[in-house]
Write a protein that holds these residues in place. Structure first.
Motif, PDB file in Angstrom:
ATOM      1  N   GLY A 101     -15.024   1.555  12.886  1.00 46.53           N
ATOM      2  CA  GLY A 101     -14.722   1.343  11.481  1.00 46.53           C
ATOM      3  C   GLY A 101     -13.255   1.524  11.168  1.00 46.53           C
ATOM      4  N   VAL A 102     -12.902   1.204   9.921  1.00 44.37           N
ATOM      5  CA  VAL A 102     -11.553   1.417   9.396  1.00 44.37           C
ATOM      6  C   VAL A 102     -11.675   2.181   8.090  1.00 44.37           C
ATOM      7  N   ASN A 103     -10.884   3.244   7.952  1.00 43.95           N
ATOM      8  CA  ASN A 103     -10.851   4.004   6.712  1.00 43.95           C
ATOM      9  C   ASN A 103      -9.756   3.451   5.808  1.00 43.95           C
ATOM     10  N   LEU A 104     -10.110   3.180   4.563  1.00 45.81           N
ATOM     11  CA  LEU A 104      -9.197   2.566   3.603  1.00 45.81           C
ATOM     12  C   LEU A 104      -8.973   3.488   2.421  1.00 45.81           C
ATOM     13  N   ARG A 105      -7.794   3.370   1.815  1.00 49.60           N
ATOM     14  CA  ARG A 105      -7.510   4.078   0.567  1.00 49.60           C
ATOM     15  C   ARG A 105      -7.774   3.129  -0.593  1.00 49.60           C
ATOM     16  N   ALA A 106      -8.749   3.469  -1.417  1.00 46.68           N
ATOM     17  CA  ALA A 106      -9.095   2.600  -2.529  1.00 46.68           C
ATOM     18  C   ALA A 106      -7.974   2.508  -3.545  1.00 46.68           C
ATOM     19  N   ASP A 107      -7.100   3.532  -3.589  1.00 46.24           N
ATOM     20  CA  ASP A 107      -6.022   3.548  -4.570  1.00 46.24           C
ATOM     21  C   ASP A 107      -4.724   2.947  -4.032  1.00 46.24           C
ATOM     22  N   ALA A 108      -4.724   2.422  -2.809  1.00 41.54           N
ATOM     23  CA  ALA A 108      -3.509   1.828  -2.246  1.00 41.54           C
ATOM     24  C   ALA A 108      -3.133   0.564  -3.017  1.00 41.54           C
ATOM     25  N   ALA A 109      -1.830   0.365  -3.178  1.00 42.30           N
ATOM     26  CA  ALA A 109      -1.366  -0.802  -3.935  1.00 42.30           C
ATOM     27  C   ALA A 109      -1.818  -2.103  -3.294  1.00 42.30           C
ATOM     28  N   ASP A 110      -1.942  -2.097  -1.964  1.00 38.00           N
ATOM     29  CA  ASP A 110      -2.327  -3.324  -1.258  1.00 38.00           C
ATOM     30  C   ASP A 110      -3.771  -3.257  -0.756  1.00 38.00           C
ATOM     31  N   ALA A 111      -4.628  -2.477  -1.434  1.00 39.27           N
ATOM     32  CA  ALA A 111      -6.020  -2.329  -1.001  1.00 39.27           C
ATOM     33  C   ALA A 111      -6.745  -3.664  -0.844  1.00 39.27           C
ATOM     34  N   PRO A 112      -6.591  -4.629  -1.783  1.00 41.53           N
ATOM     35  CA  PRO A 112      -7.277  -5.918  -1.588  1.00 41.53           C
ATOM     36  C   PRO A 112      -6.814  -6.636  -0.321  1.00 41.53           C
ATOM     37  N   ARG A 151       2.508   1.677  -8.847  1.00 40.50           N
ATOM     38  CA  ARG A 151       1.112   1.322  -9.112  1.00 40.50           C
ATOM     39  C   ARG A 151       0.162   2.186  -8.273  1.00 40.50           C
ATOM     40  N   GLU A 152       0.567   2.442  -7.028  1.00 37.65           N
ATOM     41  CA  GLU A 152      -0.249   3.276  -6.159  1.00 37.65           C
ATOM     42  C   GLU A 152      -0.352   4.686  -6.737  1.00 37.65           C
ATOM     43  N   GLY A 153       0.772   5.190  -7.238  1.00 35.43           N
ATOM     44  CA  GLY A 153       0.766   6.513  -7.848  1.00 35.43           C
ATOM     45  C   GLY A 153      -0.106   6.570  -9.079  1.00 35.43           C
ATOM     46  N   ARG A 154      -0.053   5.525  -9.907  1.00 39.74           N
ATOM     47  CA  ARG A 154      -0.897   5.481 -11.105  1.00 39.74           C
ATOM     48  C   ARG A 154      -2.376   5.480 -10.733  1.00 39.74           C
ATOM     49  N   ALA A 155      -2.719   4.715  -9.683  1.00 38.39           N
ATOM     50  CA  ALA A 155      -4.122   4.659  -9.261  1.00 38.39           C
ATOM     51  C   ALA A 155      -4.587   6.020  -8.746  1.00 38.39           C
ATOM     52  N   LEU A 156      -3.741   6.693  -7.965  1.00 45.27           N
ATOM     53  CA  LEU A 156      -4.091   8.019  -7.454  1.00 45.27           C
ATOM     54  C   LEU A 156      -4.231   9.004  -8.610  1.00 45.27           C
TER      55      LEU A 156
END
Length: 381
Positions: free
Chosen positions: A94-105, A299-304
């Motif tokens: 698997g791969v672990n992803l950060r949902a709040d990363a600016a480039d998550a999509p 944007r990443e900071g705002r999401a976090l």
């Protein structure tokens, strides 16, 4: 979600890989193993700077689920890491992803394009990210620290959920696994993976008894011979006692369980201004290393901030974590970095390979189960 086909238990791995274990090895079949197509209900968590291709492929070849940590990788580095794992093993990973990363999509699209079979999340993913993965047949496993979070992601369609109790390393909560795990098991109808305090077959049986479908471990896999962490750093972990493991908010503003190092002690003595100045330096370094623009980083900071209900000073402090972890886990300088650690570090004293660790855990679990059956039947010694 249609369960993934199981890996072939006696087939050798690709050239240069340690190969699969013998088909005569013990195994425990649970809803998790059937969902993921792995042989054993054991998950290696996605630890930043630690869970790279070497550790992930070793775990996969040993019959567990290895999970790549993508948060410390650029998109090109993540693509290369996925392909390296695939060159080392034909087992699921698997791969672990950060949902709040600016480039998550973009990272979700990469995971789908590369045919990765499992995606885990440190924070609850948005319904849109989860839908994009599930539409492509990817198994989605968010991590949660509260019953209500498990209920939310289950309603969104998560295939399984990983629940970490307060004993776990890194960012953690304050509710013990033995209290949180049964709450989540009773609340959802999907496989639950237990994390926080697990390291052997006895713990695996205990998790199954609570209703979990498997266990996830970070510190235990960090302390294996397949882990890329420098030997001097591993030695510091192995020498740690329970008193050497602390829970602090002074590194990044969030409760963070780690070894007590000179740097951590210094941060706990220093004022908030010193911590914020260090965080600002690390934010600049993170932007350069990640290739993000300042607007993307904002944007990443705002999401976090929104996801964890942080103040802006706490959000800035979050920039400390990746750089300070790298100092210890990559550069081999624990005195100038931080060493995330579960409380379980205090009882670990060896560095087995992933194959030795998982085989030992499953054998211990079978022995414990046999002993329990003996108690039930009145035949125990």
């Amino acid at each position: 979600m249609t369960p993934l086909p199981p890996a072939s238990p006696g087939s050798p791995g690709p050239p240069g890989s340690p190969g699969s274990l013998a088909s005569s090895e013990p195994s425990l079949s649970t809803p998790l193993t059937r969902l993921l197509g792995v042989r054993h209900p054991v998950v290696q968590t996605g630890m930043g700077w630690v869970a790279g291709p070497r550790l992930v492929s070793a775990t996969a070849n040993a019959g567990g689920l290895g999970v790549l940590a993508s948060a410390t990788m650029t998109l090109p580095q993540l693509r290369a890491a996925i392909r390296e794992v695939r060159a080392r093993t034909d087992a699921p990973f698997g791969v672990n992803l950060r949902a709040d990363a600016a480039d998550a999509p973009d990272r979700v699209r990469l995971v789908v394009d590369e045919g990765v079979r499992v995606a885990s999340f440190a924070l609850a993913p948005s319904p849109s990210l989860m839908a994009a993965l599930k539409d492509a047949g990817v198994v989605v496993i968010p991590s949660v620290g509260a019953r209500r979070h498990a209920e939310k992601v289950a309603a969104w369609g998560a295939d399984a959920v990983l629940v970490q109790g307060g004993e776990g390393g890194g960012h953690t909560g304050d509710v013990a696994t033995t209290v949180l795990l049964p709450q989540v098991v009773d609340a959802v109808d999907i496989p639950v993976i237990a994390a926080g305090g697990f390291h052997d077959g006895r713990g695996l049986v205990a998790a199954l008894a609570y209703g979990a479908a498997g266990v996830a471990m970070g510190t235990r896999f960090l302390l294996t011979s397949d882990s890329p962490v420098p030997d001097a750093v591993k030695a510091r972990y192995l020498a740690a006692t329970a008193r050497d493991i602390t829970l602090t908010t002074r590194v990044d503003g969030l409760p963070h369980r780690m070894l007590r190092t000179p740097l951590v002690a210094s941060l706990e003595r220093s004022g908030p201004l010193a911590s914020l100045l260090m965080a600002a330096r690390h934010a600049r370094a993170h932007r350069r290393a990640s290739g993000l623009t300042w607007p993307q980083l904002l944007r990443e900071g705002r999401a976090l901030r929104a996801a964890k209900s942080l103040t802006w000073p706490q959000t800035l402090l979050a920039a400390n974590t990746p750089r300070l972890l790298k100092s210890a886990m990559v550069d081999g300088d624990p005195d100038r970095g931080v060493m995330a650690a579960g409380q379980v570090a205090a009882v670990l004293d060896d560095l087995p390979s992933c194959a030795e660790l998982i085989t030992r855990m499953v054998r211990e679990a079978e022995e414990v189960l046999a002993g329990l059956r003996g108690i039930q039947n009145g035949t125990a010694p």
